[in-house]
Design an enzyme around this catalytic site. Structure first.
Site, PDB file in Angstrom:
ATOM      1  N   HIS A   1       0.833  -1.204   0.000  1.00  0.00           N
ATOM      2  CA  HIS A   1       0.000   0.000   0.000  1.00  0.00           C
ATOM      3  C   HIS A   1       0.867   1.253   0.000  1.00  0.00           C
ATOM      4  CE1 HIS A   1      -3.185  -2.860   1.335  1.00  0.00           C
ATOM      5  NE2 HIS A   1      -3.887  -2.094   0.532  1.00  0.00           N
ATOM      6  N   ASN A   2       1.445   1.520  -1.129  1.00  0.00           N
ATOM      7  CA  ASN A   2       2.280   2.692  -1.314  1.00  0.00           C
ATOM      8  C   ASN A   2       1.817   3.436  -2.568  1.00  0.00           C
ATOM      9  OD1 ASN A   2       3.370   1.117  -3.479  1.00  0.00           O
ATOM     10  ND2 ASN A   2       4.700   0.114  -1.981  1.00  0.00           N
ATOM     11  N   SER A   3       2.561   4.431  -2.988  1.00  0.00           N
ATOM     12  CA  SER A   3       2.112   5.239  -4.128  1.00  0.00           C
ATOM     13  C   SER A   3       2.177   4.460  -5.447  1.00  0.00           C
ATOM     14  CB  SER A   3       2.944   6.515  -4.236  1.00  0.00           C
ATOM     15  OG  SER A   3       4.283   6.235  -4.579  1.00  0.00           O
TER      16      SER A   3
ATOM     17  N   HIS B   1      -7.270   6.775  -2.951  1.00  0.00           N
ATOM     18  CA  HIS B   1      -8.077   5.752  -2.280  1.00  0.00           C
ATOM     19  C   HIS B   1      -7.356   5.033  -1.137  1.00  0.00           C
ATOM     20  CE1 HIS B   1      -5.760   2.741  -4.486  1.00  0.00           C
ATOM     21  NE2 HIS B   1      -6.355   1.808  -3.758  1.00  0.00           N
TER      22      HIS B   1
END
Length: 836
Positions: free
Chosen positions: A566-568, A606
């Site tokens: 869950h990173n960019s 999101h």
């Protein structure tokens, strides 16, 4: 003797004098005559008086009586002739003792000033710790609507104490005078309410910044013998510090002022001096942390914030024990430090600390106990410097290297590279032995099956602290350069190597990991500029590309690069998938431009500030986010709330600042709805609604008619909402539908993030919400098969039936076969042994 001061009479009839040579000579004198209207404070005494007597109102015999009483109380020793002279209606030869009389600001008739002259008051020396301070003469403001013996008492007391004194007659002139001079003491007449509201005057002064260090005294009437004394609380609530019971004796007024000076005023003076100390700390290049004796953080300077990656608001009031610890320190180090500093001794040494991002950094630390009242330790001051070691050149990641041992391969060393972290949303998943069947042949899961599982939502950040560091990183991009990469102003300024990659961004086979590497883990800004430009987002929002770029930078900065999944890069991948789906004819024909813009923004934000832990983890840990959102859609609620907070925080990055209120509210609601739809506990509900409202009516219309006239009503607002929800849900978990290399990479990243959570749950003694993701026992192929069976196949069958996505469905089938092959071979790694 200097030139005589000139005498003036204001339009309101107030007499005041002004030194013509401005020399402030203590021996200047002038003859005066009584003015035609109510005269000003102006006591005229002989020039050889021992003490300076402040100007006082002279009005016939009454004024003379006050002069005599004041001189008697002050013990000036003046002759009786001076008294009789002062008492005459029109003194022939009285003198103004070195006084320069003028009004504060423009309020001549409302504010008066006294200055010390003969009695020279030296500045006081005050010490605070090692600092030596010089305190100038105290300034006092008297706020009395009318002159009487009480105001005279304070005026004369100020002179005896060597204070500089102003007197104001109205609230307006009082506030103006205070803002000009910043008095240390203010005395307000609270005895009568018909002239002005004393408490309202106090509150108006307290509303100004300079009043923080001012002592305000209320003069109240003497309580009658048959009446109970009033409570002091209303005065304190209004902003007064002290209450003075009416007493016109100059000695009583003098004693009160002297006590205030040596008490509150001197303490406030020391506190003001502390601002210089904090200024020095704020500009210090070394990281400084101050804690209480029980290790609660009370202060950190900007250098500490930069070093550790926290904002001070996340730290102040927290106990050090609440912050994540590095596992690189020897087990007994903390005990050694505490034993030393609790004895009042200074400790110095090397210590590994964990930054907010999860990285361990090596510091040289000096901790000094500060002894306070009673000889007890009251604070600990920590001075921290980064150690210049090669370890600090690799702070972002800790590389997990494969030793080549077969047993290790079977447990938790995986032969995949460049794994970063994602979140899959399942607690316990069992395998089903079937390939991806079609929508027509597929039966939707029953409610019993749904309730048999724990479904996890995409993970966000706790908002206050990192819950854990991530212990494993992957080797593919470890050696990539982290040199500075200039941020483009517009899409036309993108470096050629990046622009060449972005030329292929409309293809489903676009490799987001190559973009991650070439942009040094900043793919979201570059891909966002390209995609948003293609869809005309700036034109729709009436914002510049500079504003859009600033917004993308802020959003990407709030994704955690230390998260494996869950990173960019995950956000950029979801943005790419969303843009791809928006290009499909049936999707394009069902949505208007506002829907497209909302979808692209929702995809971008999101998972912003995702902590790498699931909703269940946050709820079980009792995190502040879980408490804030009542254990319901915790992360998704946080993502949307933070996204809008970051956007509105600064006009430079506010992409919504130029659109009208109606469009903004519609757009905002659409974005919130889409992000909340990514919460997986409602996965089957969303899919079933889409199938029943979109797929089934569309199939029925197609079978019964050849008409191309939008038979399903998919452009109805309620159906547009379902389409947007389905689109972002598919984009969010589209990894199994990507080309095999990308699918394998994402599987490794999400597995690592879940392994880290399970490790954390075991360390903290929390319930293990995803026991299948234990790095010692987990089979990644089996977990992928279960995820595809339970969530992906049904949803993408339905989405394919609407949007027509043959390439994706082929990738899904191929990837499923790959995982089945590995599962049949009992492999726990991500590729076949021959691929290693």
């Amino acid at each position: 003797m200097g030139c005589a001061p000139s005498i003036h009479v204001s339009q309101s009839g107030v007499i005041y004098c002004r030194d013509s040579d401005e020399s402030n000579s203590p021996r200047q004198s002038t003859s005066v005559s009584q003015g035609p209207a109510a005269p000003l404070h102006g006591l005229f005494v002989q020039t050889d008086a021992a003490d300076v007597i402040p100007p006082s109102r002279v009005s016939g015999p009454l004024g003379a009586a006050r002069v005599r009483r004041a001189r008697a109380e002050l013990g000036s020793g003046g002759s009786s002739s001076s008294s009789s002279s002062a008492g005459s209606a029109a003194p022939a030869a009285t003198t103004c003792r070195g006084r320069r009389r003028h009004c504060c600001s423009s309020a001549e008739a409302e504010t008066q000033t006294s200055y010390t002259s003969v009695k020279q008051v030296s500045s006081a020396e005050v010490r605070i710790g090692p600092m030596r301070l010089t305190q100038d003469p105290i300034q006092v403001l008297l706020i009395f609507a009318k002159e009487d013996s009480q105001s005279d008492g304070f005026w004369w007391a100020c002179d005896r104490a060597g204070y500089r004194c102003n007197i104001a007659r109205t609230p307006e002139s009082a506030l103006e005078c205070f803002l000009d001079k910043h008095h240390e003491i203010i005395v307000i007449d609270h005895r009568q309410t018909r002239n002005f509201d004393a408490e309202a005057v106090c509150r108006s002064i307290r509303a100004t910044n300079p009043s923080e260090h001012t002592v305000i005294l209320a003069v109240v009437s003497q309580a009658s013998g048959d009446r109970e004394e009033a409570s002091v609380l209303p005065l304190l609530h209004a902003g007064f510090n002290r209450r003075f019971m009416e007493d016109s004796s100059i000695i009583a007024c003098y004693n009160e002022l002297i006590q205030i000076e040596h008490g509150e005023v001197r303490s406030q003076f020391k506190l003001r001096a502390c601002n210089s100390v904090f200024t020095a700390l704020d500009h210090c290049h070394e990281a400084i942390e101050i804690t209480s004796d029980d290790h609660v953080i009370q202060y950190v300077n900007p250098a500490f914030e930069r070093m550790m990656g926290y904002h001070k608001g996340e730290l102040l009031g927290k106990e050090l024990a609440e912050l994540p610890k590095s596992d690189k320190n020897r087990a007994d180090l903390l005990d050694t430090i505490n034993t030393c500093i609790k004895k009042g001794k200074e400790w110095q040494g090397v210590y590994y600390a964990r930054r907010k991002s999860g990285d361990s950094i090596q510091q040289h630390v000096k901790i000094t106990p500060v002894i306070g009242q009673g000889g007890k330790i009251r604070h600990f001051v920590s001075l921290k410097k980064l150690c210049c070691t090669t370890d600090n050149n690799k702070q972002l990641h800790k590389v997990h290297r494969d030793s080549g041992d077969n047993s290790q391969t079977e447990s938790h060393s995986f032969r995949y590279k460049n794994r970063r972290k994602e979140s899959i949303d399942v607690k316990s998943i069992s395998s089903r032995g079937s390939d991806a069947p079609s929508l027509q042949n597929r039966r939707y899961p029953s409610m019993a099956r749904i309730h048999s599982m724990t479904i996890e939502a995409p993970i966000t950040k706790d908002g206050l602290r990192r819950l854990s560091g991530n212990e494993y990183v992957f080797t593919k991009n470890v050696h990539q350069s982290h040199s500075h990469l200039a941020m483009p102003i517009t899409i036309n300024d993108v470096p050629p190597c990046i622009a060449q990659l972005l030329d292929n961004e409309e293809s489903w086979e676009f490799n987001i990991f190559e973009l991650e590497a070439v942009t040094h883990k900043r793919p979201l800004v570059y891909l966002g500029l390209k995609v948003f430009s293609r869809f005309g987002v700036c034109e729709f929002l009436h914002c510049s590309e500079t504003t859009l770029r600033a917004w993308l930078q802020v959003i990407e900065a709030n994704y955690h690069s230390s998260n494996a999944y869950h990173n960019s890069t995950h956000a950029a991948d979801v943005l790419h998938a969303t843009a791809f789906f928006l290009g499909k004819e049936r999707v394009k024909g069902s949505l208007d431009q506002l829907d497209e813009v909302a979808a692209l923004i929702a995809a971008t934000v999101h998972d912003v500030d995702h902590p790498g832990r699931t909703n269940s983890f946050l709820c079980n840990a009792g995190s502040e986010l879980a408490v804030l959102y009542n254990d319901t859609a915790v992360l998704e609620s946080h993502h949307t709330a933070l996204a809008f907070q970051l956007t509105a925080k600064d006009s430079k990055c506010n992409i919504f600042k130029n659109i009208d209120r109606t469009h903004y509210r519609t757009l905002r609601q659409a974005i919130i709805d889409m992000v909340l739809a990514t919460e997986m506990t409602k996965h089957f509900e969303h899919v079933n609604k889409f199938v029943n409202s979109i797929n089934k009516p569309m199939a029925a219309e197609i079978e019964g008619s050849d008409c191309e006239c939008n038979p399903t009503g998919k452009n109805f607002p309620e159906n547009q909402i379902l389409i947007k929800r389905m689109m972002i849900k598919c984009a969010d978990v589209a990894n199994p539908c990507r080309p095999l290399d990308l699918c394998i990479e994402w599987a490794g990243r999400i597995s690592e993030e879940y392994f880290a959570q399970t490790d954390e749950e075991k360390r903290q003694g929390l319930p293990v919400v995803m026991p299948v993701f234990d790095r010692n026992t987990c089979s990644i192929p089996k977990s992928q098969i279960s995820f595809i069976d339970y969530f992906i196949t049904d949803m993408f069958d339905a989405w394919d039936a609407f949007a027509h996505l043959p390439a994706l469905m082929q990738h899904l089938a191929d990837n499923y076969k790959h995982w089945k092959t590995l599962d049949d071979l009992k492999c726990k790694s991500l590729r076949l042994p021959s691929d290693s």
